[in-house]
Scaffold this motif. Structure first.
Motif, short mmCIF file in Angstrom:
data_model
loop_
_atom_site.label_atom_id
_atom_site.label_comp_id
_atom_site.label_asym_id
_atom_site.label_seq_id
_atom_site.Cartn_x
_atom_site.Cartn_y
_atom_site.Cartn_z
N LEU A 84 0.81 -1.22 0.00
CA LEU A 84 0.00 0.00 0.00
C LEU A 84 0.84 1.27 0.00
CD1 LEU A 84 -2.88 -1.01 2.44
CD2 LEU A 84 -2.76 -1.26 -0.04
N HIS A 156 -7.77 5.78 -1.07
CA HIS A 156 -6.62 4.91 -0.82
C HIS A 156 -6.03 5.19 0.56
CE1 HIS A 156 -3.61 2.08 -1.71
NE2 HIS A 156 -3.13 2.56 -2.86
N ASN A 159 -7.83 3.61 3.34
CA ASN A 159 -7.76 2.14 3.30
C ASN A 159 -9.01 1.50 2.72
OD1 ASN A 159 -5.12 1.95 4.40
ND2 ASN A 159 -6.00 2.39 6.42
N SER A 162 -7.93 -2.63 -1.51
CA SER A 162 -7.03 -3.73 -1.14
C SER A 162 -6.80 -4.56 -2.40
CB SER A 162 -7.67 -4.60 -0.05
OG SER A 162 -8.80 -5.28 -0.55
#
Length: 194
Positions: A84, A156, A159, A162
């Protein structure tokens, strides 16, 4: 039927329809720009048609938008690998390059003005009005793309994406790459057809 089941079905329907709706809108944009470039070609037969070289800023902006697509592609790959932080960094770089593209488009307009070529008014010609008008329409689409990137960046960092749930990211990337390809088409069109 439980409320959770209904929400899951609605979410599934949304996912199934999101990409086709995006593709339909992009096809309509292709038709719009095809019409504009066709009108450009037809207008080239006018007696008052003026040919000129593309501003240097358009070359720089082309490299910037291609670079932004590359960094966005890499960002998506890192997201698929669940990295990430790398994905977010590359996403922000894509945004910065996109904003740089808009800046250099503006500089290109200024370079045209500096040699006496205007969009409207006394110094305008049909050819400069076309190139500036078509480029300006593309910049408006790119501004929409920047807004899309800002939403993707925001989500993003919250979160929401994914490796297994990245529909919003994918939609934003598809639109951004489309705007990139559209500019490359316009750039080569103006480069070869004067």
């Amino acid at each position: 039927m439980s409320e959770q089941t209904l929400q899951d079905e609605l979410k599934g329907a949304k996912k199934k329809s999101a990409k086709p709706m995006l593709w339909v809108s992009m096809i309509s944009m292709v038709m719009f720009f095809a019409g504009l470039t066709s009108a450009y070609v037809i207008s080239m037969n006018r007696e008052d048609w003026v040919t000129f070289d593309l501003p240097q800023a358009f070359y720089i902006s082309t490299f910037l938008i291609v670079g932004s697509s590359i960094t966005l592609f890499l960002s998506q790959r890192f997201l698929k690998k669940s990295n990430l932080s790398a994905s977010r960094i590359l996403l922000v770089i894509s945004l910065i390059l996109g904003i740089g593209f808009i800046f250099y488009q503006y500089e290109g307009f200024n370079q045209l003005k500096s040699v006496g070529l205007y969009f409207t008014g006394k110094g305008s010609t049909v050819s400069t009005s076309f190139i500036i008008g078509i480029t300006l329409m593309h910049v408006l689409h790119l501004i929409a793309g920047v807004i899309v990137l800002l939403v993707v960046i925001y989500n993003h960092f919250k979160n929401k994406y994914s490796a297994t749930d990245m529909l919003g990211f994918e939609l934003g990337a598809i639109f951004w790459h489309f705007v990139d390809v559209l500019w490359i088409y316009l750039f080569f069109f103006f480069y070869f057809i004067r």
